[in-house]
Motif scaffolding. Structure first.
Motif, PDB file in Angstrom:
ATOM      1  N   PHE A 195    -139.953  98.367  80.612  1.00 37.24           N
ATOM      2  CA  PHE A 195    -139.967  97.889  82.007  1.00 37.24           C
ATOM      3  C   PHE A 195    -138.540  97.811  82.564  1.00 37.24           C
ATOM      4  O   PHE A 195    -138.288  98.245  83.687  1.00 37.24           O
ATOM      5  CB  PHE A 195    -140.638  96.511  82.092  1.00 37.24           C
ATOM      6  CG  PHE A 195    -142.099  96.593  82.369  1.00 37.24           C
ATOM      7  CD1 PHE A 195    -142.575  96.799  83.668  1.00 37.24           C
ATOM      8  CD2 PHE A 195    -143.026  96.477  81.346  1.00 37.24           C
ATOM      9  CE1 PHE A 195    -143.924  96.909  83.924  1.00 37.24           C
ATOM     10  CE2 PHE A 195    -144.378  96.574  81.591  1.00 37.24           C
ATOM     11  CZ  PHE A 195    -144.839  96.786  82.894  1.00 37.24           C
ATOM     12  N   SER A 196    -137.621  97.295  81.765  1.00 34.60           N
ATOM     13  CA  SER A 196    -136.253  97.133  82.271  1.00 34.60           C
ATOM     14  C   SER A 196    -135.545  98.459  82.462  1.00 34.60           C
ATOM     15  O   SER A 196    -134.661  98.595  83.303  1.00 34.60           O
ATOM     16  CB  SER A 196    -135.437  96.214  81.352  1.00 34.60           C
ATOM     17  OG  SER A 196    -135.244  96.827  80.101  1.00 34.60           O
ATOM     18  N   GLU A 197    -135.959  99.470  81.669  1.00 34.35           N
ATOM     19  CA  GLU A 197    -135.318 100.797  81.764  1.00 34.35           C
ATOM     20  C   GLU A 197    -136.178 101.806  82.527  1.00 34.35           C
ATOM     21  O   GLU A 197    -135.955 102.997  82.417  1.00 34.35           O
ATOM     22  CB  GLU A 197    -135.036 101.333  80.353  1.00 34.35           C
ATOM     23  CG  GLU A 197    -134.062 100.508  79.550  1.00 34.35           C
ATOM     24  CD  GLU A 197    -132.675 100.526  80.143  1.00 34.35           C
ATOM     25  OE1 GLU A 197    -132.195 101.609  80.512  1.00 34.35           O
ATOM     26  OE2 GLU A 197    -132.064  99.453  80.244  1.00 34.35           O
ATOM     27  N   ARG A 198    -137.143 101.319  83.297  1.00 35.59           N
ATOM     28  CA  ARG A 198    -138.037 102.235  83.999  1.00 35.59           C
ATOM     29  C   ARG A 198    -137.270 103.080  85.004  1.00 35.59           C
ATOM     30  O   ARG A 198    -136.258 102.659  85.530  1.00 35.59           O
ATOM     31  CB  ARG A 198    -139.159 101.451  84.701  1.00 35.59           C
ATOM     32  CG  ARG A 198    -138.717 100.566  85.830  1.00 35.59           C
ATOM     33  CD  ARG A 198    -139.885  99.705  86.310  1.00 35.59           C
ATOM     34  NE  ARG A 198    -139.526  98.911  87.450  1.00 35.59           N
ATOM     35  CZ  ARG A 198    -138.885  97.758  87.399  1.00 35.59           C
ATOM     36  NH1 ARG A 198    -138.502  97.261  86.214  1.00 35.59           N
ATOM     37  NH2 ARG A 198    -138.594  97.085  88.492  1.00 35.59           N
ATOM     38  N   ARG A 199    -137.777 104.316  85.235  1.00 36.60           N
ATOM     39  CA  ARG A 199    -137.130 105.241  86.180  1.00 36.60           C
ATOM     40  C   ARG A 199    -138.085 105.576  87.291  1.00 36.60           C
ATOM     41  O   ARG A 199    -139.284 105.680  87.074  1.00 36.60           O
ATOM     42  CB  ARG A 199    -136.731 106.530  85.467  1.00 36.60           C
ATOM     43  CG  ARG A 199    -135.663 106.310  84.457  1.00 36.60           C
ATOM     44  CD  ARG A 199    -135.283 107.604  83.780  1.00 36.60           C
ATOM     45  NE  ARG A 199    -136.333 108.018  82.813  1.00 36.60           N
ATOM     46  CZ  ARG A 199    -136.359 109.179  82.230  1.00 36.60           C
ATOM     47  NH1 ARG A 199    -135.443 110.065  82.479  1.00 36.60           N
ATOM     48  NH2 ARG A 199    -137.316 109.492  81.378  1.00 36.60           N
TER      49      ARG A 199
END
Length: 199
Positions: A195-199
């Motif tokens: 979730f934190s690294e979603r693009r």
């Protein structure tokens, strides 16, 4: 030798096989008995291959992977992109990246990872050599591809901090939910990071 005890040479073979990762006493005994009972030719070939590897394989002078020459074939390949340098923990990790067929840069193999509890520090994993390699020039981006374990994360942080003063971009492999997996079976840390690294 006590009655019923294994011959010394057999016991030594079992003990040697136990040095392999994930091999316990029972597995080592099974392998030893199989080789001696059913495949003595295979045992000799294994012995010769081990002897040749131990005496013929060294570390590449540039990237530290395994090679029979002073500099490995990957480092000598003119088709590799010298602007990219991928940092991995082991030659096995390098081989895994190569199998993807998507990376065409160069490598630096740390030959380990930081583990303060085991007494493995910065000097033990080749970090000074990595800094020297980057200072030689050529690399514009260093991709940190250490494992996503506690030790791998600490190692990635140490690599990034060591390279911070140098004029090079440092990136970390992305991680997230594996393709084909179901969310209910994925660990919470992986989901949170995805979730934190979603693009």
């Amino acid at each position: 030798m006590k009655s019923g005890a294994a011959p010394d040479a057999l016991a030594a073979l079992v003990e040697a096989l136990r040095r392999l990762p994930g091999v316990g006493v029972k597995s080592a005994q099974r392998m030893a008995y199989h080789l001696l009972q059913h495949d003595r030719d295979g045992a000799l070939r294994l012995s010769q291959a081990l002897d040749h590897a131990v005496h013929g394989i060294r570390h590449c002078e540039r990237c530290h992977t395994f090679t029979e020459q002073p500099v490995c074939a990957t480092c000598l390949d003119p088709a590799r992109d010298t602007r990219l340098l991928c940092v991995v923990e082991t030659p096995a990790d390098q081989a895994a990246v190569e199998r993807t067929g998507t990376y065409r840069g160069l490598y630096f193999v740390l030959m380990g990872r930081l583990s303060p509890l085991d007494g493995v520090g910065v000097q033990d994993i080749g970090l000074p050599e990595l800094i020297g390699r980057v200072r030689e020039g050529g690399a514009q981006e260093v991709i940190v591809a250490t494992n996503f374990t506690a030790e791998g994360e600490v190692t990635a942080h140490a690599v990034a901090e060591a390279l911070r003063p140098l004029d090079v971009r440092v990136t970390r492999l992305a991680r997230g939910v594996p393709i084909g997996s179901e969310l209910e079976y994925v660990d919470l840390g992986t989901i949170a990071h995805a979730f934190s690294e979603r693009r």
